[in-house]
Write a protein that holds these residues in place. Structure first.
Motif, PDB file in Angstrom:
ATOM      1  N   TYR A  91      37.548  45.152  31.632  1.00 36.61           N
ATOM      2  CA  TYR A  91      37.022  45.886  32.779  1.00 36.61           C
ATOM      3  C   TYR A  91      37.267  45.180  34.122  1.00 36.61           C
ATOM      4  CZ  TYR A  91      34.871  48.909  29.349  1.00 36.61           C
ATOM      5  OH  TYR A  91      34.683  49.796  28.315  1.00 36.61           O
ATOM      6  N   GLY A  92      37.580  43.902  34.076  1.00 35.39           N
ATOM      7  CA  GLY A  92      37.804  43.194  35.329  1.00 35.39           C
ATOM      8  C   GLY A  92      39.236  42.777  35.566  1.00 35.39           C
ATOM      9  N   GLY A  93      40.098  42.940  34.555  1.00 33.47           N
ATOM     10  CA  GLY A  93      41.485  42.515  34.711  1.00 33.47           C
ATOM     11  C   GLY A  93      41.571  41.026  35.002  1.00 33.47           C
ATOM     12  N   GLN A  94      42.552  40.650  35.772  1.00 30.75           N
ATOM     13  CA  GLN A  94      42.718  39.238  36.134  1.00 30.75           C
ATOM     14  C   GLN A  94      41.591  38.730  37.020  1.00 30.75           C
ATOM     15  OE1 GLN A  94      44.980  37.006  34.929  1.00 30.75           O
ATOM     16  NE2 GLN A  94      45.373  38.728  33.540  1.00 30.75           N
ATOM     17  N   ASP A  95      40.903  39.635  37.702  1.00 29.06           N
ATOM     18  CA  ASP A  95      39.782  39.221  38.562  1.00 29.06           C
ATOM     19  C   ASP A  95      38.583  38.727  37.754  1.00 29.06           C
ATOM     20  OD1 ASP A  95      41.202  39.909  40.821  1.00 29.06           O
ATOM     21  OD2 ASP A  95      40.340  41.933  40.960  1.00 29.06           O
ATOM     22  N   ALA A  96      38.623  38.898  36.443  1.00 33.11           N
ATOM     23  CA  ALA A  96      37.501  38.476  35.597  1.00 33.11           C
ATOM     24  C   ALA A  96      37.651  37.048  35.092  1.00 33.11           C
ATOM     25  CB  ALA A  96      37.367  39.429  34.408  1.00 33.11           C
ATOM     26  N   TYR A  97      38.589  36.301  35.666  1.00 36.41           N
ATOM     27  CA  TYR A  97      38.812  34.931  35.206  1.00 36.41           C
ATOM     28  C   TYR A  97      38.806  33.973  36.394  1.00 36.41           C
ATOM     29  CZ  TYR A  97      40.210  37.310  30.953  1.00 36.41           C
ATOM     30  OH  TYR A  97      40.227  38.113  29.840  1.00 36.41           O
ATOM     31  N   LEU A  98      37.864  33.039  36.365  1.00 34.33           N
ATOM     32  CA  LEU A  98      37.808  32.008  37.392  1.00 34.33           C
ATOM     33  C   LEU A  98      38.956  31.029  37.175  1.00 34.33           C
ATOM     34  CD1 LEU A  98      33.968  31.419  37.208  1.00 34.33           C
ATOM     35  CD2 LEU A  98      35.184  32.316  39.205  1.00 34.33           C
TER      36      LEU A  98
END
Length: 342
Positions: free
Chosen positions: A264-271
């Motif tokens: 659901y967050g794509g690459q934005d879901a990974y710090l």
């Protein structure tokens, strides 16, 4: 009539409908065939004619006629679960947070599916015979958690209790509190998301989406416990409805996806960086549910899994904060979040 059986209703089947009793014990019997047998008086309850929606009680006797060649029906046979070693049984029992005569509450590990499916060989439902203890039957699932979500999960030790607990989840008498690590900080920091969710199918697979026209009512309360600048936040969430992937979808809607939730967050879901695991950071922290015996409530909290403990340590979040475990005051007016924040 030869072959007629007189079956006494057990405590596990107390207060369920007659049609559901047959579905539970004679699952191959169609509803239409059941109705026909009832109309003809071949199925009886305590010697009297009965109706499919009639509720039965412990000690009553169900007359079960022979089904013969028309159905070739027989009582359901229990499937054997996977064989477990003593070490595996000890490990599964170490997940238990609470146990009484009616209920078991466990801390489900992240990465373990609740139920089986295509290509899934190891799942929680197939391991539950490790939690029979002194009982003949294994406990029953009352609700589910996503494969990569850890935390409190309630099991019923009888069919009757399972029906009661399932009703508690449907009527919202059960309350659940989750902890999540989000990428970026919600704005506003505390609020609620009232956004309907619908199931969407594509060639990429199935996913849940915000859909004001076709979606089902979905409501989530949230508050930010701690944050590190605008990089990440420790967020407490309480779902007021139980839609599939609801918390994950609502966090992504706020443009603060849950760490590790690429669906659901794509690459934005990974710090970025090496200090935080790329596993899903969503944990069912606490559950509060009316006790099946009618006395008080069962209130259980579950410790964080190892990968989330490491992340909390990395950001120096204080897990001892009392407000982090508090359920939301549902009578209090809280700002509703209806739009994405840029």
């Amino acid at each position: 009539m030869s072959g007629v059986k007189q079956v006494t209703v057990s405590a596990d089947d107390d207060d369920i409908r007659l049609d559901r009793w047959f579905k539970r014990h004679y699952p191959e019997l169609s509803y239409g065939r059941l109705e026909k047998l009832l109309r003809k008086g071949q199925i009886r309850l305590d010697g009297k004619r009965a109706k499919s929606k009639q509720r039965i009680t412990k000690g009553q006797v169900v007359r079960v006629p022979p089904f013969g060649d028309e159905g070739g029906l027989r009582p359901i046979e229990k499937k054997e679960d996977v064989h477990l070693s003593e070490q595996e049984i000890d490990e599964i029992r170490s997940w238990v947070l609470y146990r009484d005569d009616d209920v078991i509450v466990i801390n489900k590990p992240a990465g373990l599916p609740t139920q089986g499916g295509t290509g899934i060989k190891r799942h929680l439902d197939g391991l539950l015979h490790a939690l029979k203890y002194e009982r003949a039957d294994k406990p029953r699932l009352c609700h589910r958690l996503d494969k990569d979500t850890s935390g409190v999960l309630v099991l019923a030790r009888s069919a009757n209790v399972a029906a009661q607990l399932t009703k508690s989840f449907k009527t919202k008498d059960a309350r659940k509190l989750y902890w999540a690590l989000t990428v970026k900080v919600p704005n506003p920091r505390d609020g609620k998301v009232f956004q309907p969710i619908a199931k969407y199918h594509s060639h990429h697979g199935e996913r849940m989406v915000i859909d004001a026209d076709e979606g089902k009512d979905a409501r989530t309360m949230y508050r930010t416990i701690e944050s590190t600048g605008n990089v990440a936040a420790w967020v407490a969430l309480e779902p007021l409805t139980g839609r599939t992937h609801q918390l994950r979808v609502h966090c992504a809607y706020l443009k603060t996806p849950i760490q590790g939730d690429g669906k659901y967050g794509g690459q934005d879901a990974y710090l970025t960086g090496d200090g935080v695991s790329k596993k899903m950071h969503l944990h069912a922290r606490r559950i509060q549910i009316p006790s099946p015996d009618g006395v008080g409530v069962i209130d259980v909290t579950a410790p964080l899994p190892e990968h989330m403990i490491r992340s909390w340590d990395f950001f120096d979040f204080d897990t001892g904060m009392e407000e982090a475990d508090e359920l939301f005051d549902l009578s209090k007016k809280v700002t509703a979040t209806y739009k994405n924040h840029d």
